[in-house]
Design a protein around this motif. Structure first.
Motif, PDB file in Angstrom:
ATOM      1  N   THR A 112       0.817  -1.212   0.000  1.00  0.00           N
ATOM      2  CA  THR A 112       0.000   0.000   0.000  1.00  0.00           C
ATOM      3  C   THR A 112       0.857   1.271   0.000  1.00  0.00           C
ATOM      4  OG1 THR A 112      -0.142   0.012   2.416  1.00  0.00           O
ATOM      5  CG2 THR A 112      -1.900  -1.141   1.221  1.00  0.00           C
ATOM      6  N   SER A 113       2.179   1.119  -0.127  1.00  0.00           N
ATOM      7  CA  SER A 113       3.090   2.264  -0.146  1.00  0.00           C
ATOM      8  C   SER A 113       4.314   1.893  -0.973  1.00  0.00           C
ATOM      9  CB  SER A 113       3.529   2.623   1.279  1.00  0.00           C
ATOM     10  OG  SER A 113       4.353   1.587   1.810  1.00  0.00           O
ATOM     11  N   THR A 114       5.105   2.889  -1.324  1.00  0.00           N
ATOM     12  CA  THR A 114       6.326   2.631  -2.095  1.00  0.00           C
ATOM     13  C   THR A 114       7.268   1.719  -1.328  1.00  0.00           C
ATOM     14  OG1 THR A 114       6.120   4.779  -3.187  1.00  0.00           O
ATOM     15  CG2 THR A 114       8.286   3.731  -3.249  1.00  0.00           C
ATOM     16  N   GLU A 115       7.427   1.962  -0.039  1.00  0.00           N
ATOM     17  CA  GLU A 115       8.327   1.120   0.753  1.00  0.00           C
ATOM     18  C   GLU A 115       7.853  -0.330   0.732  1.00  0.00           C
ATOM     19  OE1 GLU A 115      10.431   0.816   5.130  1.00  0.00           O
ATOM     20  OE2 GLU A 115       8.604   1.997   4.929  1.00  0.00           O
ATOM     21  N   GLU A 116       6.548  -0.547   0.912  1.00  0.00           N
ATOM     22  CA  GLU A 116       6.018  -1.911   0.864  1.00  0.00           C
ATOM     23  C   GLU A 116       6.137  -2.504  -0.533  1.00  0.00           C
ATOM     24  OE1 GLU A 116       2.016  -1.878   2.374  1.00  0.00           O
ATOM     25  OE2 GLU A 116       2.690  -1.792   4.464  1.00  0.00           O
ATOM     26  N   ASN A 117       5.920  -1.688  -1.587  1.00  0.00           N
ATOM     27  CA  ASN A 117       6.121  -2.169  -2.958  1.00  0.00           C
ATOM     28  C   ASN A 117       7.495  -2.826  -3.074  1.00  0.00           C
ATOM     29  OD1 ASN A 117       4.643   0.761  -4.499  1.00  0.00           O
ATOM     30  ND2 ASN A 117       3.717  -1.259  -4.412  1.00  0.00           N
ATOM     31  N   LEU A 118       8.496  -2.106  -2.620  1.00  0.00           N
ATOM     32  CA  LEU A 118       9.871  -2.586  -2.774  1.00  0.00           C
ATOM     33  C   LEU A 118      10.174  -3.755  -1.846  1.00  0.00           C
ATOM     34  CD1 LEU A 118      11.508   0.921  -3.121  1.00  0.00           C
ATOM     35  CD2 LEU A 118      11.216  -0.769  -4.949  1.00  0.00           C
ATOM     36  N   ARG A 119       9.768  -3.644  -0.602  1.00  0.00           N
ATOM     37  CA  ARG A 119      10.055  -4.712   0.367  1.00  0.00           C
ATOM     38  C   ARG A 119       9.372  -6.017  -0.031  1.00  0.00           C
ATOM     39  NH1 ARG A 119       7.309  -4.865   5.340  1.00  0.00           N
ATOM     40  NH2 ARG A 119       7.102  -2.613   5.169  1.00  0.00           N
ATOM     41  N   PHE A 120       8.082  -5.951  -0.345  1.00  0.00           N
ATOM     42  CA  PHE A 120       7.351  -7.164  -0.713  1.00  0.00           C
ATOM     43  C   PHE A 120       7.806  -7.701  -2.072  1.00  0.00           C
ATOM     44  CE2 PHE A 120       3.514  -5.526   1.960  1.00  0.00           C
ATOM     45  CZ  PHE A 120       4.179  -5.861   3.131  1.00  0.00           C
ATOM     46  N   SER A 121       8.200  -6.801  -2.984  1.00  0.00           N
ATOM     47  CA  SER A 121       8.737  -7.259  -4.276  1.00  0.00           C
ATOM     48  C   SER A 121      10.042  -8.016  -4.066  1.00  0.00           C
ATOM     49  CB  SER A 121       8.951  -6.074  -5.221  1.00  0.00           C
ATOM     50  OG  SER A 121       7.716  -5.530  -5.623  1.00  0.00           O
ATOM     51  N   MET A 122      10.872  -7.532  -3.148  1.00  0.00           N
ATOM     52  CA  MET A 122      12.117  -8.247  -2.844  1.00  0.00           C
ATOM     53  C   MET A 122      11.833  -9.643  -2.306  1.00  0.00           C
ATOM     54  SD  MET A 122      14.606  -5.332  -1.236  1.00  0.00           S
ATOM     55  CE  MET A 122      15.873  -6.523  -0.821  1.00  0.00           C
ATOM     56  N   GLU A 123      10.800  -9.769  -1.480  1.00  0.00           N
ATOM     57  CA  GLU A 123      10.422 -11.097  -0.975  1.00  0.00           C
ATOM     58  C   GLU A 123      10.045 -12.019  -2.125  1.00  0.00           C
ATOM     59  OE1 GLU A 123       7.246 -10.655   1.870  1.00  0.00           O
ATOM     60  OE2 GLU A 123       8.493  -9.466   3.248  1.00  0.00           O
ATOM     61  N   ARG A 124       9.230 -11.501  -3.046  1.00  0.00           N
ATOM     62  CA  ARG A 124       8.808 -12.296  -4.204  1.00  0.00           C
ATOM     63  C   ARG A 124      10.014 -12.640  -5.088  1.00  0.00           C
ATOM     64  NH1 ARG A 124       4.803 -15.149  -4.434  1.00  0.00           N
ATOM     65  NH2 ARG A 124       4.654 -14.780  -6.631  1.00  0.00           N
ATOM     66  N   MET A 125      10.931 -11.696  -5.244  1.00  0.00           N
ATOM     67  CA  MET A 125      12.150 -11.964  -6.013  1.00  0.00           C
ATOM     68  C   MET A 125      12.940 -13.092  -5.370  1.00  0.00           C
ATOM     69  SD  MET A 125      13.432  -8.069  -6.837  1.00  0.00           S
ATOM     70  CE  MET A 125      15.082  -8.591  -7.355  1.00  0.00           C
ATOM     71  N   GLY A 126      13.103 -13.031  -4.051  1.00  0.00           N
ATOM     72  CA  GLY A 126      13.853 -14.069  -3.337  1.00  0.00           C
ATOM     73  C   GLY A 126      13.246 -15.441  -3.517  1.00  0.00           C
ATOM     74  N   PRO A 182      12.508  14.540   1.644  1.00  0.00           N
ATOM     75  CA  PRO A 182      13.075  14.826   2.970  1.00  0.00           C
ATOM     76  C   PRO A 182      12.479  13.933   4.064  1.00  0.00           C
ATOM     77  CG  PRO A 182      12.550  16.872   1.857  1.00  0.00           C
ATOM     78  CD  PRO A 182      11.984  15.764   1.011  1.00  0.00           C
ATOM     79  N   TYR A 183      11.165  13.693   4.003  1.00  0.00           N
ATOM     80  CA  TYR A 183      10.529  12.805   4.979  1.00  0.00           C
ATOM     81  C   TYR A 183      11.181  11.420   4.929  1.00  0.00           C
ATOM     82  CZ  TYR A 183       7.076   9.991   7.412  1.00  0.00           C
ATOM     83  OH  TYR A 183       6.475   9.125   8.290  1.00  0.00           O
ATOM     84  N   THR A 184      11.387  10.907   3.734  1.00  0.00           N
ATOM     85  CA  THR A 184      12.003   9.588   3.570  1.00  0.00           C
ATOM     86  C   THR A 184      13.414   9.570   4.135  1.00  0.00           C
ATOM     87  OG1 THR A 184      10.656   9.111   1.624  1.00  0.00           O
ATOM     88  CG2 THR A 184      12.689   7.848   1.864  1.00  0.00           C
ATOM     89  N   LEU A 185      14.172  10.604   3.842  1.00  0.00           N
ATOM     90  CA  LEU A 185      15.541  10.670   4.362  1.00  0.00           C
ATOM     91  C   LEU A 185      15.570  10.753   5.887  1.00  0.00           C
ATOM     92  CD1 LEU A 185      17.086  13.090   1.734  1.00  0.00           C
ATOM     93  CD2 LEU A 185      17.707  10.677   2.085  1.00  0.00           C
ATOM     94  N   LEU A 186      14.624  11.484   6.471  1.00  0.00           N
ATOM     95  CA  LEU A 186      14.609  11.679   7.915  1.00  0.00           C
ATOM     96  C   LEU A 186      13.999  10.505   8.683  1.00  0.00           C
ATOM     97  CD1 LEU A 186      13.555  15.422   8.063  1.00  0.00           C
ATOM     98  CD2 LEU A 186      15.780  14.473   8.686  1.00  0.00           C
ATOM     99  N   PHE A 187      12.915   9.938   8.144  1.00  0.00           N
ATOM    100  CA  PHE A 187      12.147   8.960   8.936  1.00  0.00           C
ATOM    101  C   PHE A 187      12.177   7.538   8.405  1.00  0.00           C
ATOM    102  CE2 PHE A 187      10.199  13.126   9.715  1.00  0.00           C
ATOM    103  CZ  PHE A 187      10.426  13.208  11.091  1.00  0.00           C
ATOM    104  N   VAL A 188      12.409   7.353   7.130  1.00  0.00           N
ATOM    105  CA  VAL A 188      12.412   6.000   6.574  1.00  0.00           C
ATOM    106  C   VAL A 188      13.821   5.455   6.495  1.00  0.00           C
ATOM    107  CG1 VAL A 188      11.808   4.579   4.567  1.00  0.00           C
ATOM    108  CG2 VAL A 188      10.289   6.415   5.308  1.00  0.00           C
ATOM    109  N   TRP A 189      14.768   6.294   6.087  1.00  0.00           N
ATOM    110  CA  TRP A 189      16.138   5.825   5.921  1.00  0.00           C
ATOM    111  C   TRP A 189      16.689   5.214   7.214  1.00  0.00           C
ATOM    112  CZ3 TRP A 189      19.320   4.595   2.192  1.00  0.00           C
ATOM    113  CH2 TRP A 189      20.657   4.398   2.490  1.00  0.00           C
ATOM    114  N   GLY A 190      16.444   5.861   8.337  1.00  0.00           N
ATOM    115  CA  GLY A 190      16.977   5.385   9.604  1.00  0.00           C
ATOM    116  C   GLY A 190      16.175   4.284  10.270  1.00  0.00           C
ATOM    117  N   LYS A 191      15.016   3.951   9.700  1.00  0.00           N
ATOM    118  CA  LYS A 191      14.130   2.934  10.282  1.00  0.00           C
ATOM    119  C   LYS A 191      14.785   1.554  10.234  1.00  0.00           C
ATOM    120  CE  LYS A 191       9.673   1.582   8.804  1.00  0.00           C
ATOM    121  NZ  LYS A 191       8.476   1.987   8.127  1.00  0.00           N
ATOM    122  N   ARG A 192      14.677   0.835  11.277  1.00  0.00           N
ATOM    123  CA  ARG A 192      15.286  -0.506  11.316  1.00  0.00           C
ATOM    124  C   ARG A 192      14.224  -1.571  11.344  1.00  0.00           C
ATOM    125  NH1 ARG A 192      20.020   0.455   9.488  1.00  0.00           N
ATOM    126  NH2 ARG A 192      21.022   2.106  10.580  1.00  0.00           N
TER     127      ARG A 192
END
Length: 192
Positions: A112-126, A182-192
């Protein structure tokens, strides 16, 4: 006080100009490289019909596929409000109708978001043993997608579209990225 306000306004204008050049420059300079798959990021549907932005992304993916850049697609997008099916299912139908064998299209239909697009796509790729991807989206969206992909460890290059017939929507998307990057750099980049 007037001098302080003038300096803040000037600094803001300079910062936004630099950010805008970075966003636009990244999007228009993006060049795909041979990869295992093409990830097409989802975008609005009208019922079951891809929006003009999504159709342009799919056409770019088809161009890359037909030129031999990759042998598989990962189509990524869940079902949003006003959508009768998932974006991924609509994309798969579009690609199959365009001649792509069904077994070459991998669905990721939870995001439902760009981050999930990429994360879930990586799972499918794996799951399929795919290691690298070309990420396809609108040009204005590629910088933010690349920041997220880098954070997730996705080996990716990028290819963008610009839909000149929908200039107002392109400009709206670009302006949104002035806050989203900027939001992505501040709040998503550092997310673990």
């Amino acid at each position: 006080m007037t001098m302080v306000i003038a300096l803040v306004v000037t600094g803001t204008v300079i910062a936004l100009t630099i950010l805008g050049v970075w966003i636009a420059g990244f999007g228009f300079a993006a060049r795909p490289a041979d990869s295992d798959c093409i990830i097409v990021l989802g975008c609005r549907l009208y019922g079951t019909v891809p929006s003009p932005f999504l159709a342009a992304r799919l056409d770019e993916g088809l161009r890359l596929y037909n030129q031999g850049f990759a042998g598989y697609f990962v189509v990524s997008g869940g079902q949003g409000p006003g959508e009768d099916i998932s974006e991924a299912e609509a994309m798969k139908r579009y690609l199959v109708r365009s001649g792509v064998p069904e077994d070459r299209v991998i669905l990721e239909d939870r995001s439902t978001s760009t981050e999930e697009n990429l994360r879930f796509s990586m799972e499918r790729m794996g799951e399929q043993g795919l290691k690298s991807a070309i990420v396809v989206s609108n040009s204005y969206h590629l910088l933010r997608a690349s920041i997220m992909a880098k954070r997730l460890g996705l080996d990716a290059t990028y290819s963008g579209v610009f839909v000149s017939q929908h200039l107002r929507s392109e400009l709206t998307g670009f302006v949104r990225e002035l806050a989203a990057v900027p939001y992505t750099l501040l709040f998503v980049w550092g997310k673990r």
